[in-house]
Design an enzyme around this catalytic site. Structure first.
Site, short mmCIF file in Angstrom:
data_model
loop_
_atom_site.label_atom_id
_atom_site.label_comp_id
_atom_site.label_asym_id
_atom_site.label_seq_id
_atom_site.Cartn_x
_atom_site.Cartn_y
_atom_site.Cartn_z
N LYS A 68 -2.76 7.20 13.40
CA LYS A 68 -1.37 6.91 13.79
C LYS A 68 -0.37 7.79 13.01
O LYS A 68 0.51 8.38 13.59
CB LYS A 68 -1.03 5.44 13.54
CG LYS A 68 -1.82 4.47 14.39
CD LYS A 68 -1.40 3.04 14.16
CE LYS A 68 -1.65 2.53 12.75
NZ LYS A 68 -3.06 2.56 12.33
N THR A 69 -0.57 7.84 11.73
CA THR A 69 0.35 8.62 10.92
C THR A 69 0.20 10.11 11.24
O THR A 69 1.17 10.85 11.30
CB THR A 69 0.10 8.36 9.42
OG1 THR A 69 0.21 6.95 9.19
CG2 THR A 69 1.09 9.08 8.54
N GLN A 81 -2.12 -5.20 10.26
CA GLN A 81 -1.80 -4.73 8.92
C GLN A 81 -0.41 -5.14 8.46
O GLN A 81 0.16 -4.54 7.55
CB GLN A 81 -1.92 -3.20 8.86
CG GLN A 81 -3.35 -2.72 9.04
CD GLN A 81 -3.45 -1.21 8.84
OE1 GLN A 81 -3.26 -0.71 7.74
NE2 GLN A 81 -3.74 -0.49 9.90
N ARG A 119 -8.85 1.01 3.39
CA ARG A 119 -8.37 2.22 2.69
C ARG A 119 -9.55 3.13 2.34
O ARG A 119 -9.38 4.28 1.97
CB ARG A 119 -7.63 1.88 1.38
CG ARG A 119 -6.38 1.01 1.50
CD ARG A 119 -5.40 1.54 2.48
NE ARG A 119 -5.58 0.93 3.78
CZ ARG A 119 -5.15 1.46 4.92
NH1 ARG A 119 -4.54 2.61 4.93
NH2 ARG A 119 -5.35 0.83 6.06
N ASP A 133 6.89 4.77 11.42
CA ASP A 133 5.51 4.46 11.06
C ASP A 133 5.45 3.02 10.54
O ASP A 133 6.46 2.48 10.10
CB ASP A 133 5.03 5.43 9.96
CG ASP A 133 3.50 5.49 9.88
OD1 ASP A 133 2.84 4.77 10.65
OD2 ASP A 133 2.97 6.25 9.04
N GLU A 134 4.29 2.42 10.59
CA GLU A 134 4.11 1.05 10.07
C GLU A 134 5.10 0.09 10.70
O GLU A 134 5.72 -0.73 10.02
CB GLU A 134 4.26 1.02 8.54
CG GLU A 134 3.43 2.05 7.81
CD GLU A 134 2.02 1.59 7.49
OE1 GLU A 134 1.65 0.47 7.88
OE2 GLU A 134 1.27 2.36 6.87
P1 ATP Z 1 -3.39 3.38 8.71
O1 ATP Z 1 -3.33 2.31 9.74
O2 ATP Z 1 -4.27 3.00 7.59
O3 ATP Z 1 -2.04 3.85 8.29
P2 ATP Z 1 -3.59 5.65 10.45
O4 ATP Z 1 -3.87 5.14 11.79
O5 ATP Z 1 -2.20 6.04 10.15
O6 ATP Z 1 -4.14 4.63 9.38
P3 ATP Z 1 -4.22 8.29 9.56
O7 ATP Z 1 -3.93 8.09 8.12
O8 ATP Z 1 -3.24 9.03 10.37
O9 ATP Z 1 -4.55 6.89 10.21
O10 ATP Z 1 -5.63 8.99 9.74
C1 ATP Z 1 -6.77 8.57 9.00
C2 ATP Z 1 -7.60 9.75 8.62
O11 ATP Z 1 -8.23 10.31 9.76
C3 ATP Z 1 -6.78 10.87 8.02
O12 ATP Z 1 -7.54 11.48 7.01
C4 ATP Z 1 -6.60 11.81 9.17
O13 ATP Z 1 -6.34 13.12 8.76
C5 ATP Z 1 -7.91 11.68 9.91
N1 ATP Z 1 -7.81 11.95 11.35
C6 ATP Z 1 -7.02 11.34 12.24
N2 ATP Z 1 -7.20 11.84 13.48
C7 ATP Z 1 -8.15 12.79 13.37
C8 ATP Z 1 -8.78 13.68 14.31
N3 ATP Z 1 -8.48 13.67 15.61
N4 ATP Z 1 -9.70 14.52 13.82
C9 ATP Z 1 -10.03 14.52 12.51
N5 ATP Z 1 -9.47 13.72 11.60
C10 ATP Z 1 -8.54 12.87 12.01
MG MG Z 2 -0.82 5.34 8.74
#
Ligand code: ATP
Ligand code: MG
Length: 765
Positions: A34-35, A251, A612, A220-221
């Site tokens: 997402k981020t 979350q 995490r 975000d969040e």
């Molecule tokens: P959270 O809910 O914990 O905030 P999130 O959904 O924001 O998580 P991210 O932090 O954006 O998730 O991504 C998690 C990890 O996966 C990061 O290291 C990110 O770089 C990696 N990632 C996300 N998408 C891809 C992708 N398509 N290919 C490779 N790595 C990815």
């Molecule tokens: Mg995130």
């Protein structure tokens, strides 16, 4: 360009990044990108859709996240991000309020200060005193909480409705508190948000300006927004309607700050045409970590179950460890950290240790200190809360804004200069009676035209006034020459001889040294921002205080283990995650035992913690923990029992040590005050916690039976040559030996863990 910006994304992520205009809601589990999507979206808007960076506003919850997002967008766009607005809610609001200071309520100026919780408490104490409320009955903190809750809901003092005795007190304190803040040209954190929202709502000109400018608003969040924050986003996006919100209801962990994950549902209602995009692949964690996390969150009701899969099949099992005490827990963590480095090639920075409450950081810190393993604490008693830092920042605040009486009172006699409380009161009364403000008063006292107090303390006051006026001349030279804040800082510390004062406020030479280092760190911070105006610098400092310490640099510190609360861990990821203190009463917090909603939030918090981790998860609890002075037996967290056994290794998760009956017998035997209880009340109630759920049937069913083949069994009476008689509480195999826990009759020895082979104990038949 577009290909670059969309590369490294899966189809659903690409969809989200390249979505057209309008409202977009990305709902997905942890680690699903997402981020990453949000960051790429920013770059895509600028690089592909031609939106000028200044037309984009992105909001996140921590300064760290904001900084990271900015630097990622910057690298995706080769540095072309001038004017891009990324920040926390508070920093974005503080900025708007400073630019639009003319539109602030009367009494406020551009040089307003931001009060943090200590300042707020100090101010509320004066309110409580004036209202003649007994602070023991209604603490300033509690009243402030009530006011904060109101502000998060955008309720003004006039609108505040009381419903009982306590809220009636809040109702009365709220307007007085606001007036005091105004008199000090100060805003608290909640004001930043509320005032921005009010301004945007009520002031057509300001609203139009920001609405037209905010072509795209990203957040975000999103699950952690409160009413005021959501309103702010809606206002900002009110003209273009391009809102891009990403979040995960599972979350949501900030209910205590008014966050309401139902805003996600509200968003769907408010923007019925919104595109909703779901992401299902997790890129962060191993399957084991995901399965363990899911076993926790699945127990929450009223949630939409989400599919999450990962390519990282398998992974290492979740290690669950029972330490004897909190001290041993810390030692175990450090020992594991070292083993991970040695055997698996991790660096310190790959590892995080998390806990539910700040108080747990101390013993962990001790263990790290003892072994010299580098660590840093995020949040907690932050850098800015330290006495020396608060003193010096208070000076800077008074120089900037002399009517900040909370800061003024802090420093008027610090370092000691012979200005007593009586003089301070006389001084304040005198200023109030003349009705001309603090700056003028200080100027008049400094040049000797007015003398409010005579004698020695009068002289000291005059010197203090001169000091502030002189330093103001450095801070505000009058023409447009920018001031070097470092010059101001050096002059300040030299004139007040602050370093010489340190031994007076320190108990050991080490502490003097530590304070000195902190002052140097503050100077480093000042010099890194030396071109800022003083008011902007102070805003920067205030906005950083709550959440994070200064981002330290330097190889050694940069490569250290991170210690942080679960709340602060949101959005972050680490290859290795430890969660310490996984005990009933801590996680879940005892506050949540009687409240299903709070219990659900505790689960989400545990879920956030578990997710995490990229590769390894370590969960630990102590058999006994002394937290607030007294060492009491603790109960492993009920959440541990929810993780299927095949995902874990280490301590067996059957509730340990005692069968219910043994525990009951054991507890009543030594504690004659314990009223007799029916045996089926379960182990939980025998101890301090009011743990109804812990005593539930399914839990009781998982209580252990003694391991066959061991010499000692729970309930046996034993005699030890040194400790005397005792009762066996638990026994289990440990290598080739047997580890026995015995509670000795002599309270001085209490509960001990012994190796059977060496203990030389005799079983009393
Ligand atoms: P959270 O809910 O914990 O905030 P999130 O959904 O924001 O998580 P991210 O932090 O954006 O998730 O991504 C998690 C990890 O996966 C990061 O290291 C990110 O770089 C990696 N990632 C996300 N998408 C891809 C992708 N398509 N290919 C490779 N790595 C990815
Ligand atoms: Mg995130």
């Amino acid at each position: 360009m577009a290909a670059d910006l969309l590369s490294g994304l899966n189809p659903a992520q690409r969809d989200a990044v390249s979505a057209g205009t309008g409202a977009v809601l990305v709902l997905a589990g942890p680690g699903s990108g997402k981020t990453r999507v949000l960051t790429h979206r920013i770059a895509y808007l600028i690089g592909e859709m031609g939106i000028p960076p200044r037309g984009i506003m992105a909001v996140t919850f921590t300064n760290k996240a904001a900084a990271e997002m900015r630097s990622r967008a910057e690298s995706l766009l080769d540095g072309h991000i001038d004017g891009l607005q990324i920040g926390t809610f508070h920093s974005i609001c503080a900025r708007i309020l400073r630019i639009e200071a003319d539109h602030l309520p009367s009494g406020y100026g551009r040089d307003y200060v931001i009060y943090d919780s200590d300042d707020q408490t100090a101010l509320m104490k004066t309110v409580v005193a004036e209202m003649r409320i007994d602070p023991k009955k209604f603490s300033p903190g509690r009243i402030l909480n009530g006011i904060s809750g109101a502000k998060n809901e955008l309720i003004t003092p006039a609108e505040y409705a009381s419903s009982d005795y306590f809220t009636e007190i809040v109702k009365r304190a709220y307007p007085i508190y606001q007036e005091r803040l105004r008199n000090n040209n100060a805003l608290d954190f909640d004001d930043l948000l509320m005032m921005t929202v009010t301004m945007l709502r009520d002031d057509e000109i300001v609203r139009q300006k920001y609405q037209r400018r905010s072509e795209h608003v990203l957040i975000d969040e999103f699950q952690d927004t409160n009413t005021a924050q959501y309103k702010l986003i809606r206002l900002l996006g009110g003209y273009h309607g391009n809102l891009f919100a990403v979040g995960d209801e599972d979350q949501s962990i900030y209910a205590f700050r008014g966050a309401d994950y139902r805003n996600v549902q509200q968003f769907r209602k408010d923007y019925p045409e919104a595109r909703v995009i779901l992401l299902e692949q997790n890129y962060r964690s191993t399957q084991i970590v995901l399965d363990a996390a899911r076993s926790i969150i699945d127990k929450n009701k009223n949630r939409t179950p989400k599919q999450l899969f990962t390519d990282k099949e398998g992974g290492s099992l979740v290690t669950v460890h029972e330490a004897y005490s909190e001290g041993e827990e810390g030692e175990w963590v450090v020992e594991r950290v070292r083993a991970l480095m040695r055997r698996q090639g991790y660096s310190y920075r790959d590892i995080a240790v998390m806990y539910r409450i700040n108080a747990l950081s101390r013993t962990l810190e001790d263990a790290f200190k003892a072994t010299g393993v580098p660590y840093r604490i995020v949040g907690g008693v932050s850098f800015y809360q330290r006495r020396e830092i608060r003193d010096l920042v208070a000076y800077l605040r008074v120089i900037n804004n002399p009517i900040d009486t909370i800061s003024l009172n802090r420093i008027i006699n610090t370092p000691t200069r012979g200005i007593g409380d009586k003089t301070v009161t006389t001084f304040h009364d005198w200023v109030a009676a003349r009705g001309r403000g603090y700056l003028e008063a200080l100027e008049a006292i400094a040049n000797g035209t007015l003398i409010p107090v005579t004698g020695r303390s009068g002289k000291a006051l005059a010197e203090f006034a001169s000091l502030i006026i002189d330093l103001r001349k450095i801070a505000f030279p009058g023409d447009d020459t920018p001031t070097d804040l470092t010059v101001l800082f050096d002059e300040l510390t030299a004139r007040i001889r602050y370093v010489a004062y340190l031994p007076e406020i320190s108990t050991t030479p080490e502490q003097v040294q530590e304070r000195l280092e902190n002052i140097q760190a503050l100077r480093g911070l000042v010099s890194s921002k030396k071109d800022l105006r003083l008011d902007d610098f102070l805003a920067d400092v205030s906005l950083n205080t709550e959440a994070e310490p200064v981002e330290e640099s330097g190889e050694q510190i940069a490569n250290s283990v991170t210690l942080l609360t679960l709340h602060a861990a949101k959005g972050l990821e680490y290859p290795v995650v430890f969660i310490a203190g996984v005990e009933d009463g801590l996680l879940p917090h005892s506050r949540s035992f009687a409240d299903a909603d709070e219990m659900a939030e505790e689960r989400r918090l545990m879920y956030v913690g578990l997710t995490r981790a990229r590769d390894h998860l370590f969960l630990s609890y102590a058999f006994r923990r002394s937290l607030y002075g007294e060492s009491i037996p603790s109960i492993p967290s009920r959440f541990l029992a929810d993780i299927p056994a095949h995902l874990t290794e280490g301590a067996s998760l059957k509730v340990r040590h005692m069968t219910e009956r043994e525990a009951y017998k054991e507890a009543t035997r030594w504690d004659s005050d314990t009223p007799s209880r029916p045996a089926q009340t379960g182990r939980a109630k025998i101890f301090e916690f009011d743990s109804r759920a812990a005593a539930s049937k399914d839990r009781a069913a998982s209580l252990p039976t003694p391991t066959p083949g061991l010499k000692y069994k729970p309930g046996m009476h034993v005699y030890h040559p040194k400790f005397g008689t005792g009762i066996v509480v638990d026994s289990r195999r440990s290598g080739s030996d047997e580890e026995v826990s015995v509670r000795f009759e002599d309270k001085q020895f209490g509960l001990k863990r012994l190796m059977a082979e060496f203990a030389n104990m005799r079983i009393i038949p």
